[in-house]
Design an enzyme around this catalytic site. Sequence first.
Site, PDB file in Angstrom:
ATOM      1  CG  HIS A   1      -5.786  27.906  64.571  1.00  0.00           C
ATOM      2  ND1 HIS A   1      -6.406  26.692  64.655  1.00  0.00           N
ATOM      3  CD2 HIS A   1      -6.731  28.775  64.188  1.00  0.00           C
ATOM      4  CE1 HIS A   1      -7.700  26.815  64.329  1.00  0.00           C
ATOM      5  NE2 HIS A   1      -7.906  28.078  64.030  1.00  0.00           N
TER       6      HIS A   1
ATOM      7  CG  ASP B   1      -6.067  31.674  63.792  1.00  0.00           C
ATOM      8  OD1 ASP B   1      -5.516  31.083  62.836  1.00  0.00           O
ATOM      9  OD2 ASP B   1      -5.704  31.535  64.979  1.00  0.00           O
TER      10      ASP B   1
ATOM     11  CB  SER C   1       0.152  29.715  61.395  1.00  0.00           C
ATOM     12  OG  SER C   1      -0.333  28.702  60.546  1.00  0.00           O
TER      13      SER C   1
HETATM   14  N1  LIG Z   1      -1.425  27.329  52.742  1.00  0.00           N
HETATM   15  C1  LIG Z   1      -2.223  27.482  53.918  1.00  0.00           C
HETATM   16  C2  LIG Z   1      -1.477  27.165  55.161  1.00  0.00           C
HETATM   17  C3  LIG Z   1      -0.946  28.210  55.928  1.00  0.00           C
HETATM   18  C4  LIG Z   1      -0.294  27.914  57.122  1.00  0.00           C
HETATM   19  C5  LIG Z   1      -0.168  26.589  57.556  1.00  0.00           C
HETATM   20  C6  LIG Z   1      -0.674  25.562  56.752  1.00  0.00           C
HETATM   21  N2  LIG Z   1      -0.566  24.220  57.058  1.00  0.00           N
HETATM   22  C7  LIG Z   1      -0.338  23.734  58.306  1.00  0.00           C
HETATM   23  O1  LIG Z   1      -0.224  24.397  59.289  1.00  0.00           O
HETATM   24  C8  LIG Z   1      -0.210  22.252  58.372  1.00  0.00           C
HETATM   25  C9  LIG Z   1       0.025  21.528  57.212  1.00  0.00           C
HETATM   26  C10 LIG Z   1       0.164  20.142  57.305  1.00  0.00           C
HETATM   27  C11 LIG Z   1       0.062  19.470  58.508  1.00  0.00           C
HETATM   28  C12 LIG Z   1      -0.177  20.230  59.646  1.00  0.00           C
HETATM   29  N3  LIG Z   1      -0.307  19.859  60.931  1.00  0.00           N
HETATM   30  C13 LIG Z   1      -0.508  20.978  61.642  1.00  0.00           C
HETATM   31  C14 LIG Z   1      -0.681  20.965  63.088  1.00  0.00           C
HETATM   32  N4  LIG Z   1      -0.932  22.142  63.698  1.00  0.00           N
HETATM   33  O2  LIG Z   1      -0.565  19.905  63.646  1.00  0.00           O
HETATM   34  C15 LIG Z   1      -0.528  22.068  60.861  1.00  0.00           C
HETATM   35  C16 LIG Z   1      -0.306  21.604  59.577  1.00  0.00           C
HETATM   36  C17 LIG Z   1      -1.323  25.859  55.563  1.00  0.00           C
END
Ligand SMILES: NCc1cccc(NC(=O)c2cccc3[nH]c(C(N)=O)cc23)c1
Length: 232
Positions: free
Chosen positions: A41, A89, A183
């Site tokens: 991702h 992923d 991530s």
């Molecule tokens: N606790 C679980 C967990 C673990 C890792 C990451 C995330 N939360 C995001 O990654 C995230 C969050 C908010 C807006 C966002 N926009 C985007 C994006 N790729 O545009 C990602 C996000 C949550």
Amino acid sequence: ILGGYEARPHLKPFMASLQLDGQHVCGGFLVAEQWVLSAAHCTEETGDKLFQVLLGAHSLTEQEPHKRLYRVRAQFPHPGSNKHNNKDDLLLLQLEEKAELNADVQVLPFQREDRDVAPDTVCEVAGWGITSHSGRRPDRLQQVERPVISRDVCNHRTRHDGTITNNMMCTDSRRRDTCKGDSGGPLVCGGVAEGLVTAGSRVCGNYKKPAIYTRLAPYAAWIDGVMASADG
Ligand SMILES: NCc1cccc(NC(=O)c2cccc3[nH]c(C(N)=O)cc23)c1
């Protein structure tokens, strides 16, 4: 990382920061001398641009003895990964050259036995992801300890409602949790990488949406295969 604290500098020498134009985007970890494992991702907003990989870092900005930015020769997203769900992923990044191993740069072994980590096992997760709901980005590596929750609890209709496959695992997300930018980082239980942080529902710090990780044991053959094929 929400609700965590600054890690002891360089005590997680396997941690990688995946960067674009000098900006931290995702976590990852050194799975072999020339290979970093992260989440597929993480390439969603990067198009076909290649990441650069920062190893040996605690602070993203200050000078540190063994900190070094590596170019990436190739990126291998798992063929089953897609932007519509959390399946498969994983992303393997081949560095332009073997990383120079030292006190601050070390490989982390990953779990190869395909057996669930017992619920309530306390694991740790680290990253340079946001540390507040307002999106504050830390300069230094953060970490937090989280208990594993069973797949049945995680799949409850009030939680992830049956979307957690056998290739995924969950940790409690009440207050202390992973969040945007974490991530791709490893979930470490007993010194072994058992999982990779996946954004899942993208929600952070809400106990109704436990943190989701891609389990690594089911992908051992894929990881070994890509590394063997590309290393030649
Ligand atoms: N606790 C679980 C967990 C673990 C890792 C990451 C995330 N939360 C995001 O990654 C995230 C969050 C908010 C807006 C966002 N926009 C985007 C994006 N790729 O545009 C990602 C996000 C949550």
